[in-house]
Design a protein around this motif. Structure first.
Motif, PDB file in Angstrom:
ATOM      1  N   PRO A   1       0.867  -1.253  -0.120  1.00 35.81           N
ATOM      2  CA  PRO A   1      -0.004   0.099   0.055  1.00 35.81           C
ATOM      3  C   PRO A   1       0.829   1.092  -0.046  1.00 35.81           C
ATOM      4  O   PRO A   1       0.078   2.430  -0.233  1.00 35.81           O
ATOM      5  N   GLU A   2       2.102   1.287   0.449  1.00 35.78           N
ATOM      6  CA  GLU A   2       2.834   2.580   0.553  1.00 35.78           C
ATOM      7  C   GLU A   2       3.881   2.710  -0.510  1.00 35.78           C
ATOM      8  O   GLU A   2       4.606   3.502  -0.543  1.00 35.78           O
ATOM      9  N   GLN A   3       3.865   1.613  -1.767  1.00 35.33           N
ATOM     10  CA  GLN A   3       4.734   1.707  -2.665  1.00 35.33           C
ATOM     11  C   GLN A   3       3.943   2.094  -4.064  1.00 35.33           C
ATOM     12  O   GLN A   3       2.724   1.962  -4.271  1.00 35.33           O
ATOM     13  N   ASP A   4       4.833   2.679  -5.140  1.00 34.42           N
ATOM     14  CA  ASP A   4       4.107   2.503  -6.416  1.00 34.42           C
ATOM     15  C   ASP A   4       3.415   1.225  -6.980  1.00 34.42           C
ATOM     16  O   ASP A   4       4.000   0.228  -6.485  1.00 34.42           O
ATOM     17  N   ARG A   5       2.819   1.474  -7.982  1.00 29.32           N
ATOM     18  CA  ARG A   5       1.922   0.351  -8.656  1.00 29.32           C
ATOM     19  C   ARG A   5       3.084  -0.653  -8.964  1.00 29.32           C
ATOM     20  O   ARG A   5       4.145  -0.378  -9.634  1.00 29.32           O
ATOM     21  N   GLY A   6       2.918  -1.762  -8.723  1.00 31.36           N
ATOM     22  CA  GLY A   6       3.667  -2.923  -9.213  1.00 31.36           C
ATOM     23  C   GLY A   6       4.588  -3.489  -7.831  1.00 31.36           C
ATOM     24  O   GLY A   6       5.353  -4.423  -8.181  1.00 31.36           O
ATOM     25  N   ALA A   7       4.731  -2.678  -6.951  1.00 34.40           N
ATOM     26  CA  ALA A   7       5.658  -3.380  -5.918  1.00 34.40           C
ATOM     27  C   ALA A   7       4.649  -3.850  -4.936  1.00 34.40           C
ATOM     28  O   ALA A   7       3.996  -3.379  -4.119  1.00 34.40           O
ATOM     29  N   TYR A   8       4.655  -5.310  -4.722  1.00 35.86           N
ATOM     30  CA  TYR A   8       4.143  -6.132  -3.889  1.00 35.86           C
ATOM     31  C   TYR A   8       4.884  -6.566  -2.721  1.00 35.86           C
ATOM     32  O   TYR A   8       5.963  -6.491  -2.266  1.00 35.86           O
TER      33      TYR A   8
ATOM     34  N   SER B   1      -9.040  -4.431  -0.846  1.00 32.02           N
ATOM     35  CA  SER B   1      -9.508  -3.254  -0.662  1.00 32.02           C
ATOM     36  C   SER B   1      -8.554  -2.304   0.109  1.00 32.02           C
ATOM     37  O   SER B   1      -7.931  -2.865   1.211  1.00 32.02           O
ATOM     38  N   GLY B   2      -8.369  -1.213  -0.347  1.00 33.01           N
ATOM     39  CA  GLY B   2      -7.261  -0.415   0.617  1.00 33.01           C
ATOM     40  C   GLY B   2      -7.593   1.292   0.034  1.00 33.01           C
ATOM     41  O   GLY B   2      -8.230   1.386  -0.711  1.00 33.01           O
ATOM     42  N   PRO B   3      -7.123   2.050   0.889  1.00 37.40           N
ATOM     43  CA  PRO B   3      -7.336   3.359   0.739  1.00 37.40           C
ATOM     44  C   PRO B   3      -6.647   3.870  -0.280  1.00 37.40           C
ATOM     45  O   PRO B   3      -6.873   5.261  -0.773  1.00 37.40           O
ATOM     46  N   TYR B   4      -5.606   3.277  -0.894  1.00 38.21           N
ATOM     47  CA  TYR B   4      -4.662   4.222  -1.857  1.00 38.21           C
ATOM     48  C   TYR B   4      -5.415   3.635  -3.223  1.00 38.21           C
ATOM     49  O   TYR B   4      -4.638   4.063  -4.278  1.00 38.21           O
ATOM     50  N   GLU B   5      -6.565   3.051  -3.333  1.00 38.74           N
ATOM     51  CA  GLU B   5      -6.857   2.802  -4.770  1.00 38.74           C
ATOM     52  C   GLU B   5      -7.298   3.975  -5.533  1.00 38.74           C
ATOM     53  O   GLU B   5      -7.078   4.529  -6.624  1.00 38.74           O
TER      54      GLU B   5
ATOM     55  N   LYS C   1     -21.661   5.322   8.560  1.00 36.74           N
ATOM     56  CA  LYS C   1     -22.317   5.997   9.611  1.00 36.74           C
ATOM     57  C   LYS C   1     -22.088   7.420   9.764  1.00 36.74           C
ATOM     58  O   LYS C   1     -22.740   8.369  10.216  1.00 36.74           O
ATOM     59  N   THR C   2     -20.875   7.852   9.282  1.00 33.74           N
ATOM     60  CA  THR C   2     -20.295   9.157   9.475  1.00 33.74           C
ATOM     61  C   THR C   2     -20.535   9.847   8.145  1.00 33.74           C
ATOM     62  O   THR C   2     -20.447  11.184   8.050  1.00 33.74           O
ATOM     63  N   GLY C   3     -20.384   9.213   6.935  1.00 32.49           N
ATOM     64  CA  GLY C   3     -20.461   9.839   5.693  1.00 32.49           C
ATOM     65  C   GLY C   3     -18.863  10.488   5.214  1.00 32.49           C
ATOM     66  O   GLY C   3     -18.829  10.753   4.112  1.00 32.49           O
ATOM     67  N   TYR C   4     -18.083  10.063   6.055  1.00 28.73           N
ATOM     68  CA  TYR C   4     -16.538  10.309   5.938  1.00 28.73           C
ATOM     69  C   TYR C   4     -15.538   9.309   5.455  1.00 28.73           C
ATOM     70  O   TYR C   4     -16.188   8.091   5.719  1.00 28.73           O
ATOM     71  N   PRO C   5     -14.621   9.410   4.852  1.00 30.76           N
ATOM     72  CA  PRO C   5     -13.894   8.109   4.624  1.00 30.76           C
ATOM     73  C   PRO C   5     -13.452   7.196   5.930  1.00 30.76           C
ATOM     74  O   PRO C   5     -13.253   7.888   7.020  1.00 30.76           O
TER      75      PRO C   5
ATOM     76  N   PHE D   1      -6.690  -0.737   9.076  1.00 28.72           N
ATOM     77  CA  PHE D   1      -5.866  -1.587   8.118  1.00 28.72           C
ATOM     78  C   PHE D   1      -5.331  -0.529   6.877  1.00 28.72           C
ATOM     79  O   PHE D   1      -6.083   0.759   6.670  1.00 28.72           O
ATOM     80  N   THR D   2      -4.178  -0.912   6.267  1.00 25.44           N
ATOM     81  CA  THR D   2      -3.914  -0.103   4.928  1.00 25.44           C
ATOM     82  C   THR D   2      -4.272  -0.930   3.775  1.00 25.44           C
ATOM     83  O   THR D   2      -4.345  -0.395   2.856  1.00 25.44           O
ATOM     84  N   SER D   3      -4.535  -2.223   3.970  1.00 28.38           N
ATOM     85  CA  SER D   3      -5.352  -3.071   3.060  1.00 28.38           C
ATOM     86  C   SER D   3      -5.724  -4.284   3.656  1.00 28.38           C
ATOM     87  O   SER D   3      -5.313  -4.815   4.480  1.00 28.38           O
ATOM     88  N   ALA D   4      -6.798  -4.757   3.093  1.00 31.08           N
ATOM     89  CA  ALA D   4      -7.867  -5.812   3.361  1.00 31.08           C
ATOM     90  C   ALA D   4      -7.822  -6.878   2.200  1.00 31.08           C
ATOM     91  O   ALA D   4      -8.557  -6.446   1.397  1.00 31.08           O
ATOM     92  N   SER D   5      -7.403  -8.133   2.323  1.00 35.16           N
ATOM     93  CA  SER D   5      -7.381  -9.129   1.152  1.00 35.16           C
ATOM     94  C   SER D   5      -8.413 -10.186   1.743  1.00 35.16           C
ATOM     95  O   SER D   5      -8.198 -10.666   2.683  1.00 35.16           O
ATOM     96  N   ILE D   6      -9.345 -10.574   0.860  1.00 37.94           N
ATOM     97  CA  ILE D   6     -10.251 -11.947   1.140  1.00 37.94           C
ATOM     98  C   ILE D   6      -9.861 -12.672   0.067  1.00 37.94           C
ATOM     99  O   ILE D   6      -9.999 -12.705  -1.074  1.00 37.94           O
ATOM    100  N   ILE D   7     -10.020 -13.980   0.467  1.00 36.08           N
ATOM    101  CA  ILE D   7      -9.625 -15.080  -0.211  1.00 36.08           C
ATOM    102  C   ILE D   7     -10.814 -16.152  -0.204  1.00 36.08           C
ATOM    103  O   ILE D   7     -11.003 -16.660   0.744  1.00 36.08           O
ATOM    104  N   THR D   8     -11.562 -16.291  -1.114  1.00 37.45           N
ATOM    105  CA  THR D   8     -12.632 -17.433  -1.054  1.00 37.45           C
ATOM    106  C   THR D   8     -12.970 -17.676  -2.484  1.00 37.45           C
ATOM    107  O   THR D   8     -12.573 -17.058  -3.616  1.00 37.45           O
ATOM    108  N   HIS D   9     -13.938 -18.762  -2.714  1.00 33.05           N
ATOM    109  CA  HIS D   9     -13.891 -19.289  -4.086  1.00 33.05           C
ATOM    110  C   HIS D   9     -15.147 -18.184  -4.898  1.00 33.05           C
ATOM    111  O   HIS D   9     -14.973 -18.314  -5.971  1.00 33.05           O
TER     112      HIS D   9
END
Length: 348
Positions: A224-231, A245-249, A266-270, A275-283
């Protein structure tokens, strides 16, 4: 809203990267890939075992069909017709649109509204990632919040109709439609006998089977803290989907303050997330799509309660302190991954 300023200023960041196939064994069939701009992103399909023009054509036609039904960027889409009729009358829709809305409402209920398909009025007001991004006034947000309520969506199975009870309500399926589209594209590919492929819809990744060499697919998750392509990690997968999902998208910077696109219902704000990212793995890519947004908003403890309420769902989270948090199944080895950025550490 506090959020660490990203090191890049790209509005659209693909958060999941496909690690290139490497094998010393000569493949009997060379993989082929095609990509098109649809669903608001670059949609790429790569077929490794039976790449035919007919399979590509049918899969992309299915994606285009779903987009035409669920986009907010066409006045004639089914979603646009539902929104236009809010507070007035119900609208009969296709099986596709009804199924996605029904699942979106179910996940909204399960998440206590952290995920809510009626978030549309707030999304339109902020327009982060759109042509006119801005920070709405508090008065405007206060006026829009009562319109965000999944409980005001009336679904009738007998005629597949949808009714929004309040005038001004806006359905927005942006948090779930790509997942449904990925699942449907995979079904089309399988109908053509394809058993080894990758469907990548702007970072919503679904893999079919295994790599041609018999190994698991290797999918890199963006740092999340690096340029595109850095995993930061590489996850090994078979016949499953990974959505992050993450805020840097997508984000907006005003007077030195960064506002990302995942809004708190609830608040209407971001959302101010753990987390800085959340990954879900499922079928199910549809489920992964909606849950990734949900758990990002809920945080670790409530997010894990939600994840554990579904069967066969695992998760990997990054925190601002560079910790990697895992669901129980990942800890038990049901999903394996390796850390490629040593700034991150696994929290057991």
């Amino acid at each position: 809203m506090k959020y660490r300023k990203p090191k890049h200023h790209l509005l659209f960041i693909s958060m999941i990267l496909i690690i290139s196939l490497s094998s010393c064994t000569k493949r009997p069939v060379e993989p082929q890939a095609q990509s098109f701009l649809m669903l608001g992103t670059v949609c790429k399909i790569t077929i490794y075992d039976k790449p035919t023009e007919e399979a590509f054509k049918a899969a992309f036609a299915r994606l285009r069909e779903i987009e035409q039904k669920m986009t907010l960027h066409s006045a004639s889409s089914e979603i646009a017709l539902i929104n236009h009729s809010s507070g007035i009358e119900s609208v009969a829709v296709s099986e596709d649109t009804f199924a996605v809305i029904k699942k979106a409402v179910e996940i909204a209920q399960a998440s206590g509204g952290a995920f809510d398909p009626t978030i549309g009025p707030l999304v339109q007001a902020w327009d982060i990632g759109g042509d006119n991004p801005r920070r709405p006034s508090q008065e405007e947000i206060d006026a829009l919040l009562p319109l965000v309520d999944y409980r005001q969506v009336v679904l009738k199975e007998q005629d597949r109709s949808v009714f929004l009870k309040k005038k001004g309500m806006v359905l927005d399926l942006g948090g779930i439609a790509k997942g449904y589209a990925a699942d449907q594209a995979a079904l089309v590919l399988r109908s053509f006998g394809v058993e080894q492929a990758i469907v990548n819809l702007g970072g919503n990744v679904l893999v079919l089977g295994r790599k041609p060499d018999g190994n698991l697919w290797r999918i890199g998750v963006q740092d999340p803290e690096q340029d595109r392509g850095a995993y930061a990690i590489i996850v090994q997968l078979q016949d499953t989907s990974l959505v992050t999902s993450g805020p840097y998208e997508r984000f907006l910077i005003i007077e030195g303050e960064t506002y990302h696109h995942i809004l708190d219902t609830k608040t209407g704000y971001p959302v101010d997330s753990d987390f800085t990212s959340a990954s879900i793995i499922t079928h199910s890519s549809l489920l992964a799509d909606a849950l990734s947004t949900s758990v990002y908003a809920l945080g670790y403890e409530k997010g894990m309660v939600l994840i554990n309420s579904f069967e066969g769902v695992e998760a990997i989270f990054f925190t601002e302190d560079h910790e990697i948090l895992q669901s129980d199944g990942v800890k038990q080895g049901l999903v394996t991954f390796s850390v490629t950025n040593q700034a991150y550490r696994i929290q057991n």
